[in-house]
Design a protein around this motif. Sequence first.
Motif, PDB file in Angstrom:
ATOM      1  N   ILE A  66      -4.664   8.793 -19.597  1.00 13.18           N
ATOM      2  CA  ILE A  66      -4.545   7.654 -18.687  1.00 13.18           C
ATOM      3  C   ILE A  66      -4.744   8.106 -17.239  1.00 13.18           C
ATOM      4  N   ALA A  67      -4.105   9.232 -16.876  1.00 13.38           N
ATOM      5  CA  ALA A  67      -4.203   9.738 -15.505  1.00 13.38           C
ATOM      6  C   ALA A  67      -5.626  10.178 -15.185  1.00 13.38           C
ATOM      7  N   ALA A  68      -6.288  10.833 -16.145  1.00 16.12           N
ATOM      8  CA  ALA A  68      -7.667  11.280 -15.921  1.00 16.12           C
ATOM      9  C   ALA A  68      -8.597  10.083 -15.789  1.00 16.12           C
ATOM     10  N   ARG A  69      -8.393   9.087 -16.617  1.00 13.32           N
ATOM     11  CA  ARG A  69      -9.212   7.879 -16.552  1.00 13.32           C
ATOM     12  C   ARG A  69      -9.004   7.175 -15.215  1.00 13.32           C
ATOM     13  N   PHE A  70      -7.762   7.111 -14.768  1.00 14.28           N
ATOM     14  CA  PHE A  70      -7.468   6.462 -13.497  1.00 14.28           C
ATOM     15  C   PHE A  70      -8.114   7.215 -12.332  1.00 14.28           C
ATOM     16  N   HIS A  71      -8.261   8.518 -12.498  1.00  8.95           N
ATOM     17  CA  HIS A  71      -8.893   9.323 -11.445  1.00  8.95           C
ATOM     18  C   HIS A  71     -10.292   8.778 -11.120  1.00  8.95           C
ATOM     19  N   PHE A  72     -10.979   8.304 -12.146  1.00  2.00           N
ATOM     20  CA  PHE A  72     -12.323   7.763 -11.946  1.00  2.00           C
ATOM     21  C   PHE A  72     -12.292   6.276 -11.612  1.00  2.00           C
ATOM     22  N   THR A  73     -11.451   5.520 -12.289  1.00  2.12           N
ATOM     23  CA  THR A  73     -11.408   4.072 -12.040  1.00  2.12           C
ATOM     24  C   THR A  73     -10.799   3.754 -10.680  1.00  2.12           C
ATOM     25  N   SER A  74      -9.995   4.675 -10.138  1.00  2.00           N
ATOM     26  CA  SER A  74      -9.345   4.402  -8.854  1.00  2.00           C
ATOM     27  C   SER A  74     -10.338   4.338  -7.708  1.00  2.00           C
ATOM     28  N   THR A  75     -11.559   4.823  -7.929  1.00  2.00           N
ATOM     29  CA  THR A  75     -12.561   4.790  -6.855  1.00  2.00           C
ATOM     30  C   THR A  75     -12.860   3.355  -6.432  1.00  2.00           C
ATOM     31  N   ARG A  76     -12.641   2.402  -7.334  1.00  2.00           N
ATOM     32  CA  ARG A  76     -12.921   1.012  -6.992  1.00  2.00           C
ATOM     33  C   ARG A  76     -11.951   0.466  -5.945  1.00  2.00           C
ATOM     34  N   PHE A  77     -10.818   1.172  -5.756  1.00  2.00           N
ATOM     35  CA  PHE A  77      -9.818   0.698  -4.813  1.00  2.00           C
ATOM     36  C   PHE A  77      -9.899   1.411  -3.461  1.00  2.00           C
ATOM     37  N   ILE A  78     -10.852   2.328  -3.322  1.00  2.00           N
ATOM     38  CA  ILE A  78     -10.969   3.081  -2.067  1.00  2.00           C
ATOM     39  C   ILE A  78     -11.309   2.158  -0.905  1.00  2.00           C
ATOM     40  N   ASP A  79     -12.275   1.258  -1.119  1.00  2.00           N
ATOM     41  CA  ASP A  79     -12.656   0.342  -0.046  1.00  2.00           C
ATOM     42  C   ASP A  79     -11.502  -0.573   0.339  1.00  2.00           C
ATOM     43  N   ASP A  80     -10.735  -1.021  -0.659  1.00  2.00           N
ATOM     44  CA  ASP A  80      -9.591  -1.879  -0.370  1.00  2.00           C
ATOM     45  C   ASP A  80      -8.565  -1.138   0.483  1.00  2.00           C
ATOM     46  N   MET A  81      -8.334   0.153   0.154  1.00  2.00           N
ATOM     47  CA  MET A  81      -7.394   0.952   0.939  1.00  2.00           C
ATOM     48  C   MET A  81      -7.902   1.130   2.361  1.00  2.00           C
ATOM     49  N   LYS A  82      -9.199   1.294   2.525  1.00  2.00           N
ATOM     50  CA  LYS A  82      -9.766   1.456   3.865  1.00  2.00           C
ATOM     51  C   LYS A  82      -9.548   0.192   4.693  1.00  2.00           C
ATOM     52  N   ARG A  83      -9.612  -0.970   4.043  1.00  2.00           N
ATOM     53  CA  ARG A  83      -9.368  -2.220   4.766  1.00  2.00           C
ATOM     54  C   ARG A  83      -7.910  -2.381   5.157  1.00  2.00           C
ATOM     55  N   ARG A  84      -7.023  -1.736   4.374  1.00  2.00           N
ATOM     56  CA  ARG A  84      -5.587  -1.885   4.626  1.00  2.00           C
ATOM     57  C   ARG A  84      -5.052  -0.875   5.629  1.00  2.00           C
ATOM     58  N   VAL A  85      -5.867   0.104   6.001  1.00  2.00           N
ATOM     59  CA  VAL A  85      -5.411   1.088   6.972  1.00  2.00           C
ATOM     60  C   VAL A  85      -6.094   0.860   8.310  1.00  2.00           C
ATOM     61  N   GLN A  86      -5.480   1.346   9.337  1.00  2.00           N
ATOM     62  CA  GLN A  86      -6.052   1.204  10.667  1.00  2.00           C
ATOM     63  C   GLN A  86      -5.828   2.491  11.443  1.00  2.00           C
ATOM     64  N   ALA A  87      -6.801   2.841  12.251  1.00  2.00           N
ATOM     65  CA  ALA A  87      -6.710   4.072  13.029  1.00  2.00           C
ATOM     66  C   ALA A  87      -5.654   3.931  14.114  1.00  2.00           C
ATOM     67  N   VAL A  88      -4.961   5.032  14.373  1.00  2.00           N
ATOM     68  CA  VAL A  88      -3.996   5.072  15.459  1.00  2.00           C
ATOM     69  C   VAL A  88      -4.729   5.581  16.697  1.00  2.00           C
ATOM     70  N   PRO A  89      -4.829   4.773  17.758  1.00  2.00           N
ATOM     71  CA  PRO A  89      -5.596   5.168  18.949  1.00  2.00           C
ATOM     72  C   PRO A  89      -5.151   6.530  19.491  1.00  2.00           C
ATOM     73  N   GLY A  90      -6.116   7.384  19.727  1.00  2.40           N
ATOM     74  CA  GLY A  90      -5.823   8.682  20.301  1.00  2.40           C
ATOM     75  C   GLY A  90      -5.115   9.634  19.366  1.00  2.40           C
ATOM     76  N   ASP A  91      -5.151   9.356  18.054  1.00  4.22           N
ATOM     77  CA  ASP A  91      -4.450  10.210  17.096  1.00  4.22           C
ATOM     78  C   ASP A  91      -5.328  10.406  15.870  1.00  4.22           C
ATOM     79  N   LYS A  92      -5.159  11.536  15.191  1.00  5.64           N
ATOM     80  CA  LYS A  92      -5.935  11.807  13.985  1.00  5.64           C
ATOM     81  C   LYS A  92      -5.333  11.128  12.764  1.00  5.64           C
ATOM     82  N   PHE A  93      -4.131  10.581  12.924  1.00 10.89           N
ATOM     83  CA  PHE A  93      -3.471   9.902  11.811  1.00 10.89           C
ATOM     84  C   PHE A  93      -3.881   8.438  11.751  1.00 10.89           C
ATOM     85  N   MET A  94      -3.483   7.790  10.648  1.00 10.56           N
ATOM     86  CA  MET A  94      -3.741   6.369  10.475  1.00 10.56           C
ATOM     87  C   MET A  94      -2.443   5.704  10.057  1.00 10.56           C
TER      88      MET A  94
END
Length: 318
Positions: free
Chosen positions: A180-208
């Motif tokens: 299950i974990a190995a399969r999720f490793h590949f299927t989780s790629t579909r949620f990468i874009d969603d995670m990118k939409r949910r995060v925001q850059a912190v101005p002047g910082d390398k963190f988000m």
Amino acid sequence: MAIVRSFYPYQPSQAAAAVVCALFSIGFLLSFYQTIRHKAWIWCVMVLAIGMEAVGYGARTASAGDVTARTVYIVQFCLIILAPVLMAGIIYVVFGRIVFLVVPPQARTTRLLWIPPRWLTPIFVGFDIFALFLQLVGAVIVSSTQVTDTDAVSKLNRGKDIAMAGVTLQIIAFGFFSIIAARFHFTSTRFIDDMKRRVQAVPGDKFMSLEGSTRKFRADWRRLLYAVNISCIMVLIRSAYREADFEAGKTGNTQLHEYFPYVLDALPMLVVVILLTVFTPGAYVSMGFRQPKDQPRNNTSGSDGDAFVMGSRVEAAH
């Protein structure tokens, strides 16, 4: 007068046991520190498991100095056998927290995980607890039996069968989980874009920061997923070895040579400890005793956002 014989078919190495004890002790201290630093209270289970390994190999060091001492032999045997079962249990928890963080509520389905998501951790942890119990009973019977006992053969066979049942159950449950974990490793790629939409850059910082969160993080949760998958492989290698070891019995090849437990048990567990120390889960996901609740999208209050911490360096926003 009863003849007292060595519990080992070889002369065990004190130096080897001491080195492994030292390595696990370092892992214990680092994991304890990380638990406090990230307030990852459920990670105490892993800290306990690493501590059991350290004490187990410490006891083995003492046992190597007195190969006829029954109590210290039983202590080292049982602790070394049982510690990886606890490690497997906490890996279930970590994977469940990754799924909770990465997968949106509407996408957490049985089709995705093959098991109802809300029961993912409880089901596998339940199997793990039962496997732990069986291995504990079997380990005590096997380790406390001497060849000079009148019913030694019967006791060894009974203990072996019980311990093997526990290891077999662990292999089946953890093997299915690993798929299950190995399969999720590949299927989780579909949620990468969603995670990118949910995060925001912190101005002047390398963190988000995550949507609605008061904390900063590095959005590299897949590193932890890699660590979990490799840890699964290590646990399966160790479990397969223990299955063969119990099956072979006292006269089996795996029990006649000391390098087997170090190469196929100690080494895989050290790899797990190293991976989950470098990529400590508390820095990527919430590791409190309770799984955090889903947060409404677009919530900017940040009151409950701390539950959604992930990244390799987590620090409170000021």
